[in-house]
Design an enzyme around this catalytic site. Structure first.
Site, PDB file in Angstrom:
ATOM      1  N   PRO A   1       0.582  -1.065  -0.039  1.00 26.76           N
ATOM      2  CA  PRO A   1      -0.086   0.399   0.061  1.00 26.76           C
ATOM      3  C   PRO A   1       0.732   1.420   0.148  1.00 26.76           C
ATOM      4  CG  PRO A   1      -0.408  -1.766   2.029  1.00 26.76           C
ATOM      5  CD  PRO A   1       0.620  -2.231   1.182  1.00 26.76           C
ATOM      6  N   GLU A   2       0.819   2.103  -0.709  1.00 31.53           N
ATOM      7  CA  GLU A   2       1.053   3.187  -0.907  1.00 31.53           C
ATOM      8  C   GLU A   2      -0.053   4.110  -1.388  1.00 31.53           C
ATOM      9  OE1 GLU A   2       5.091   3.701  -3.701  1.00 31.53           O
ATOM     10  OE2 GLU A   2       5.077   0.688  -3.231  1.00 31.53           O
TER      11      GLU A   2
END
Length: 280
Positions: A2-3
DNA sequence: AATGGCGCCTGAACGC
DNA sequence: TGCGTTCAGGCGCCAT
């Protein structure tokens, strides 16, 4: 995984939770930080519009209109860490091994699956008070905020001596670019990831500003990147990894100049770039 | 003040 | 059902 794009895709895919009433909050093995409230204390609250700041999701929890203690009770700050993803629905089945938090509502459950448990769910009375205030302090500007300009990026780069890739990962120049998108944005801008920030002038800052928005925007449109675990709240994988410029492509030819893409290590993290068309 | 490095956890891929 | 090593997208904290 998750960015910013993955977190934004997650945010968009749990929109259906707005207006739901909280029935319970169940926790599994410990996450990165303690919840900070008795789970029973949030039962009965209503979920407000889901927000995002950097890689954090903010789930406001509201009292019913007309309640004696006002509308906003507080909210839950969610972070997906390195391996987290959220699922939302009414038919999720029994919790599995890596499901460590579940917000049960009258419209379905919001479930955090996070094998490495670097993620977190934290109660905060508001975004401006601790603990949210402290967790969000020091975050740089949002990449899609109109107030974030190329000139602002240039000013933020100027006093720093560290390599630009590392500065991007710190989230202080701008939030949201992690290891995948930092490498790709620097390729897009034609900047060597080892370049000291202070050596990047206004013209290159402008290119980097544009590149960050383009890469992050494309990634959101592609549903994020799924290298292993990431799914949106409906269980769908992302597609950006198939269109990555350089990330994970060591040895493959650069799409712009044909030279093989190199992998180096910066700050104990892999960096991918092209020696032919990215310059210091 | 700024910067670099560590460690939190687990699972997968790899070399032997 | 092999075992040990390395690596993985984040981020707060520590020492320098």
């Amino acid at each position: 995984m998750p960015e910013l794009p993955e977190v934004e895709v997650t945010r968009q895919s749990i929109g259906g939770i707005e207006g739901a009433r909280v029935l319970a909050l169940r926790l599994g093995k410990p996450l990165r930080w303690p919840l900070g409230v008795a789970p029973d204390a949030i039962a009965g609250l209503r979920v407000g519009p889901v927000g995002r700041r950097g890689k954090y999701l903010w789930l406001p929890l509201l009292h019913d209109p007309g309640a004696p203690d006002g509308a906003a009770a507080g909210g839950l700050l969610w972070h997906l860490g390195m391996s987290g993803s959220l699922a939302f629905g009414s038919g999720l089945g029994p919790p599995a091994k890596h499901d460590h938090a579940e917000l049960v509502t009258d419209r379905g459950a919001l479930r955090l699956t996070d094998p490495r448990r670097f993620g977190a769910v934290v109660w905060s009375p508001s975004l401006d008070e601790p603990p949210a205030r402290k967790l969000l302090a020091g975050l740089g500007p949002e990449p899609f905020d109109p107030a974030w300009t190329a000139a602002a990026l240039h000013a933020a780069l100027k006093p720093r001596r560290t390599a630009v890739k590392l500065a991007l990962l710190s989230g202080e120049l701008v939030v949201g670019a992690g290891n995948i998108y930092a490498s790709d944005a620097l390729w897009e801008a034609g900047i060597d990831p080892r370049t000291p920030c202070a050596r990047i002038g206004p013209a290159r800052a402008r290119r980097l500003h544009e590149a960050l928005r383009r890469v992050l925007g494309e990634a959101i449109a592609a549903g994020g990147s799924t290298l292993r675990d990431f799914r949106n709240a409906h269980g769908e994988v992302g597609q950006y990894q198939g269109q990555a410029r350089v990330y994970g492509r060591e040895g493959e030819p650069c799409a712009r100049c044909g030279r093989p893409i190199r992998r180096i290590v910066q700050g104990q993290r892999a960096t991918y770039f092209c020696t032919g068309c990215q310059h210091c």
